[in-house]
Scaffold this active site. Structure first.
Site, PDB file in Angstrom:
ATOM      1  CB  ALA A 189      17.647  -0.772  -6.780  1.00  0.00           C
ATOM      2  N   GLY A 190      17.241   2.825  -5.937  1.00  0.00           N
ATOM      3  CA  GLY A 190      16.980   3.689  -4.779  1.00  0.00           C
ATOM      4  C   GLY A 190      15.491   3.971  -4.690  1.00  0.00           C
ATOM      5  CB  VAL A 191      13.609   6.446  -2.636  1.00  0.00           C
ATOM      6  CG1 VAL A 191      12.164   6.811  -2.416  1.00  0.00           C
ATOM      7  CG2 VAL A 191      14.287   6.090  -1.321  1.00  0.00           C
ATOM      8  CB  ALA A 277      16.319   6.445 -10.798  1.00  0.00           C
ATOM      9  CG  HIS A 452     -10.291  -4.750  17.106  1.00  0.00           C
ATOM     10  ND1 HIS A 452      -9.274  -5.495  16.548  1.00  0.00           N
ATOM     11  CD2 HIS A 452     -11.438  -5.484  16.947  1.00  0.00           C
ATOM     12  CE1 HIS A 452      -9.774  -6.639  16.090  1.00  0.00           C
ATOM     13  NE2 HIS A 452     -11.090  -6.642  16.323  1.00  0.00           N
TER      14      HIS A 452
END
Ligand code: FAD
Ligand code: AMP
Length: 480
Positions: A189-191, A277, A452
Site C-alpha cells: 500500500a505504498g505510493v 508493488a 478568490h
C-alpha cells in the site's frame, strides 16, 4: 580509439536526460548512454518515469478519474449520462501516445542541444572510461572528463510472489492491462500500489490491497495518512494492514495468494490479477567494472556525498541509484546541480524542500517536516489547519474532501512543513515549496493575497490559522 567527451551520462531518465541537456547548455561536449529499446527495437529515452512510471500512470489516472466523475459526480451537477462505457484499448492507446510524444520530445531536445545518444549498456571503468555494449554485441569506448551515473531503479522482487506472465505483474504490467480485472490483488500500500489501485477500482475492479506494515503510509504525515485511509476505504478500496503475503500460486489462470492476517492466521484469496508493488531498488547491474572505484552503501545505493560525488574521481551519481526519495524531480534537480558543478559553477540541491505527491483522488502532497517527527524531536511548533469543505471553490466544484495543514516554528514562525490532502494538492503544494525556499514565515503567507474563489485560499487560511486568525472557521478563538 575511444571517443572523447567532456561529460558522459549513463541513463536517460529524468535524472540523466536533464543532466545531459544542462551539461550541453553549459558548453560541455556531452554523450548520453541508454539501453532501453522498444518493441520495434528502436532506442527510447526517458527511463522509468516517461515509459513505465510517472507519465503513463498519470495518463491512466486522468482517464479513469474522468470516467469515475461521469459515473458518480456528474448527476450532482445536473448532467445526465446514459450508456457510459470505458474503452480500455482506447485509454491505453491515448496513454501510449502521451508517452511517445514525451520520449520523442527528449530525443528532439538531445538533437537541439547537441547531446550525442549512444545506444547500449554502459559500464564504468577506471579513469572515466565507459564501455558501451550495443544490442549486436559491438563495444564502443567513451573517454570522459566526467561521468554521471543515472541508471535508476527497478521494482523490488519478493520470493513469495515471482512475476508470472500477465497474471502476477509489476508496474509495467499494471499499466498495460488490456481489460479491467474482476478481482485485483495488490501487494504493497505504498505510493505505486495506491495509484494502481485507484486506476482499476474506478473502472470497476474489486481491489484488495495487502500491506505488511500496521501503519498506513508511514512515509507521510500521519494526519494525512489517517484521512487518506478513511477516504480511500470509502471509495471501496479494501486495504488490509498488518497482512504479510507468504505465497502465491497460479491455478486455472487465477492467482491464489496466501497471507498472514493481523491475527497471525494464514488466509487465502483468489484474484484475476496480482500487482506486486513492494518498492523499488537501485539498479546497478553491470554498471560498475571492478576497477571503477565507485562504492555502494549497505542498501545497494551508489554512495555519494551531499553534492552527488561518488568515491571515484570525477564520477557523480544521481536519481534513484542514490540515497533520498525516489522521485523524478529529485533526480532532475540533482542532474542540473551536477552539470553545474562539472562546469565549475556553484550548485546545491535543497533536500529539505522536495515535495512528494500521491496521485489518488483526493491527492496527497507534502513538503518539509512531518508533525510526528517534530513531536518526537521535541521541536516547539505551531499548527494551522484548514478544511477544503470551508472554501467556496471546493464547494462549487463539489470536491470538498481534505485539508491543508501548515507547520511552523513556534518561536520564529518559519514554515517547517506542509501537508495537503485534497483535489489538486500536487499543484497547491508548490506554493508552500516556494515559500519555504524563500525562508518564509507562516505570517508571510498569511499576508499574501490569494485569488478568490480558489483552492489556494485553503493554503492562505491554514497560514492564518497558524496565528489563530483563520477567517472562515467558526470554532477557533481569536488571539490578540
Ligand atoms: P530512471 O527513470 O529509472 O532511468 C534510468 C535509465 O537508465 C533507464 O532508461 C535505464 O534503461 C537506463 N540504464 C540503466 N542502466 C544502464 C546502463 N548500464 N547502460 C545504459 N542505460 C542504463 N516519481 C515522481 O516524481 N512522480 C511520480 O508521479 C512518479 N510516479 C511513478 C509511478 C510509477 C509506476 C513508478 C514505477 C515510478 C514513479 N515515480 C514517480 C518514480 C520515478 O519514475 C523515478 O524516481 C525516476 O524515474 C528516477 O529517475 P532516474 O533518472 O534516476 O532513473
Ligand atoms: P513503497 O516502498 O512506498 O512502494 O511501498 C511498498 C510497500 O509494500 C511497503 O509498505 C511494504 O511494507 C509493503 N510490502 C513489502 N513486502 C510485502 C509483503 N510480502 N506483503 C505485504 N506487503 C509488503
Amino acid at each position: 580509439m575511444a571517443q572523447e567527451y567532456d561529460v558522459v551520462v549513463i541513463g536517460s531518465g529524468p535524472g540523466g536526460y536533464v543532466a545531459a541537456i544542462r551539461a550541453a547548455q553549459l558548453g560541455l561536449t556531452t554523450a548520453c548512454v541508454e539501453k532501453w529499446i522498444n518493441a520495434q527495437s528502436a532506442p527510447v529515452l526517458g527511463g522509468t518515469c516517461l515509459n513505465v512510471g510517472c507519465i503513463p500512470s498519470k495518463a491512466l489516472l486522468e482517464s479513469t478519474h474522468k470516467f469515475h466523475e461521469a459515473n458518480t459526480a456528474f448527476a450532482d451537477h445536473g448532467i445526465a449520462v446514459t450508456q457510459l462505457a470505458m474503452d480500455v484499448s482506447a485509454m491505453q492507446q491515448r496513454k501510449q501516445a502521451v508517452v511517445n510524444k514525451l520520449t520523442t520530445g527528449v530525443s528532439g531536445l538531445f538533437e537541439a542541444n547537441g547531446v550525442a545518444l549512444i545506444n547500449g549498456h554502459g559500464q564504468l571503468h577506471e579513469d572515466c572510461l565507459v564501455k558501451v555494449t550495443a544490442a549486436d554485441g559491438s563495444i564502443t569506448e567513451l573517454k570522459a572528463g566526467h561521468v554521471i551515473l543515472a541508471a535508476g531503479s527497478v521494482p523490488v522482487k519478493i520470493p513469495p510472489a515471482p512475476l508470472q506472465g500477465d497474471l502476477i505483474v509489476d508496474n509495467v504490467g499494471a499499466l498495460d492491462m488490456a481489460a479491467v480485472p474482476g478481482r485485483l490483488g495488490i501487494i504493497g500500500a505504498g505510493v505505486i500500489g495506491l495509484e494502481m489501485a485507484s486506476i482499476w477500482k474506478r473502472l470497476g475492479s474489486e481491489v484488495v490491497i495487502l500491506e505488511a506494515m500496521d501503519k498506513f503510509l508511514a512515509v507521510a504525515d500521519q494526519d494525512i495518512a489517517r484521512e487518506g485511509l478513511t477516504l480511500l476505504k470509502k471509495q471501496g478500496l479494501d486495504i488490509r494492514l498488518n497482512t504479510l503475503v507468504s505465497a502465491t500460486e497460479v491455478v486455472d489462470n487465477q492467482v491464489k495468494v496466501s497471507y498472514k492476517d493481523s491475527g497471525g492466521e494464514v488466509q487465502q484469496l483468489t484474484f484475476d490479477k496480482l500487482i506486486v508493488a513492494v518498492g523499488r531498488a537501485p539498479y546497478t547491474q553491470g554498471l560498475l567494472a571492478a576497477d571503477s572505484g565507485v562504492q555502494l552503501d549497505e542498501r545497494g545505493f551508489v554512495f555519494v556525498d551531499n553534492q552527488c560525488r561518488t568515491d571515484a574521481p570525477n564520477v557523480f551519481a544521481i536519481g534513484d541509484i542514490v540515497r533520498g526519495p525516489m522521485l523524478a524531480h529529485k533526480a532532475s534537480e540533482e542532474g542540473m546541480m551536477v552539470a553545474d558543478l562539472i562546469a565549475g559553477n556553484q550548485a546545491e540541491t535543497n533536500y529539505h524542500c522536495i515535495p512528494g505527491v500521491i496521485y489518488t483522488h483526493p491527492e496527497m502532497a507534502w513538503v518539509g517536516r512531518m508533525e510526528q517527527d517534530l513531536k518526537a524531536e521535541g521541536v516547539d511548533y505551531k499548527v494551522g489547519k484548514f478544511p477544503f469543505a470551508a472554501t467556496g471553490r471546493a464547494m462549487a466544484a463539489h470536491d470538498t474532501d481534505g485539508f491543508v495543514k501548515l507547520l511552523a516554528d513556534a518561536n520564529t514562525d518559519r514554515i517547517l512543513g506542509c501537508h495537503i490532502i485534497g483535489a489538486h494538492a500536487s499543484e497547491l503544494i508548490a506554493q508552500v515549496v516556494i515559500a519555504m525556499e524563500f525562508g518564509s514565515s507562516a505570517e508571510d503567507l498569511a499576508l499574501t493575497v490569494f485569488a478568490h474563489p480558489s483552492l489556494s485560499e485553503a493554503v492562505h487560511e491554514a497560514a492564518l490559522a497558524v496565528g489563530n486568525h483563520a477567517i472562515h472557521m467558526a470554532n477557533r478563538r481569536a488571539r490578540k
